[in-house]
Design an enzyme around this catalytic site. Sequence first.
Site, mmCIF file in Angstrom:
data_model
loop_
_atom_site.group_PDB
_atom_site.id
_atom_site.type_symbol
_atom_site.label_atom_id
_atom_site.label_comp_id
_atom_site.label_asym_id
_atom_site.label_seq_id
_atom_site.Cartn_x
_atom_site.Cartn_y
_atom_site.Cartn_z
ATOM 1 N N GLU A 35 45.121 54.652 28.809
ATOM 2 C CA GLU A 35 44.612 53.447 28.244
ATOM 3 C C GLU A 35 44.149 53.423 26.763
ATOM 4 O OE1 GLU A 35 43.476 49.968 27.088
ATOM 5 O OE2 GLU A 35 44.174 50.005 29.128
ATOM 6 N N TYR A 99 34.694 50.778 36.653
ATOM 7 C CA TYR A 99 36.488 51.045 36.708
ATOM 8 C C TYR A 99 36.892 52.440 36.351
ATOM 9 C CZ TYR A 99 38.432 46.266 37.028
ATOM 10 O OH TYR A 99 38.875 45.081 37.565
ATOM 11 N N ALA A 115 50.518 55.185 25.010
ATOM 12 C CA ALA A 115 51.583 55.844 25.636
ATOM 13 C C ALA A 115 52.705 55.105 25.713
ATOM 14 C CB ALA A 115 51.202 56.235 26.992
ATOM 15 N N HIS A 435 27.784 17.063 55.515
ATOM 16 C CA HIS A 435 27.265 16.149 54.575
ATOM 17 C C HIS A 435 25.729 16.247 54.385
ATOM 18 C CE1 HIS A 435 26.648 11.951 53.176
ATOM 19 N NE2 HIS A 435 25.424 11.765 54.088
#
Length: 455
Positions: A35, A99, A115, A435
């Site tokens: 990343e 993450y 990459a 309701h």
Amino acid sequence: MTFDVDLFVIGGGSGGVRAARIAASEGGARVALAEEYRMGGTCVIRGCVPKKLMVYASAFPAQIEDARAYGWDVTGGDFSWPAFRTALDKELIRLENAYRSGLVNAGVTIHPSRAVVEDAHTVRLADGQRITAKHILIATGGRPFVPQIPGADLALTSNDVFLLDALPASVLIVGGGFIACEFACILHGLGVQVTLAYRGEQVLRGFDDEARGHVADAMTARGIDIHCHSDITALERTADGIRATATGGAGGTYDAVLYATGRKPNTDGLGLGALGIGLGSNGEVLVDDYSQTAVPSIYAVGDVTDRIALTPVAIREGHAFADTVFKGQVRKADHELVASAVFTQPELGTVGLTEAAAAAQEPIEVYVATFRPMQTLFAGRQDRALFKLVVSQATRRVLGCHIVAPGAGEMIQLAAIAIKMGATKEDFDRTVAVHPTIAEELVTMKSPVRRVGNA
């Protein structure tokens, strides 16, 4: 042949992270992931999550006004963008770390690098390192698209909004999709004077006509200046701001111009074309139902395939890929009846066919209820909600559900379960209403407002 890893994932967004984690933790694969920016991708860093937090922030002025109508002695004060952005940045860092930790705990090797694909089994990192992999997964997502007009470099995109040092006093938003409409409502709620220019006939193209018209009317009623059939031809920096030259009435000078005119898959420079991997007209990676490209060892999931550009869909595609390739559970992601929400004010929730699409397919009945919700009615607001069911005359199945109301995103998630299971209009009718709620309209619409469609 011996490979360095069993799977190399390019892209640390929702789809890539899910695929990497499942392949490693449940499939026993040796997995690496690259990343080049921040872990979490568009959704976590520059999309769904920060946008939804901005939606919450922008809703407070109206809530404070309503509180006064309910007897509370409250004062709103001024909104501090720097304070909000500091808290937002802190939350995004927390999510990014979550993450990253999830991948590390699953045994995935992370490369903070760009990459590219060198051949069917080789990935090259920015520093020149080459890593061989039995399988390669492209999960590089998408990016905002800005048309090439004079002064295009002056425009902001959705990526930039979260990084602003200060909010502009006025903004021109170019585009009519859900990103444009969401940011129009967000910025208006935060006190920005908003003008929206869209070259089409009505905003939110692709959504149900009646529902998108209802949203547009609500936006206009709140003070957002919408110009349809309007196109921006040039931007120019002046002493007073950015001057926009336009057709259709949106021309003028603004403190900022935000382009939300679509997104393009991130495939530039990845080396895919040279390998014989097909790319579509928008630059998307062409894949089969199992996310496999023309090169058998290379797969792609998420926005880079331009199928359904939604985070939950990318996650499902990534999971299905990992199950199929590494767990021996051959399956494909289900792209039918995917619900979605547009976080305008009010929200739009939708699942299934629009009235126009259903009518082109078969004879249908259309059930519609519009009304002023109790909560805002009491506060003196003129807001109106819309609930709509599109029903097959032949099978009685509910083919589509469209809701424009506060909390529509939450309601459509539950309605989608019934519609995915094949619920009929009579199944809805047999369900006793809760309701008082606005959602009870889903089960109390007894008579169709019209019957249309091809016989």
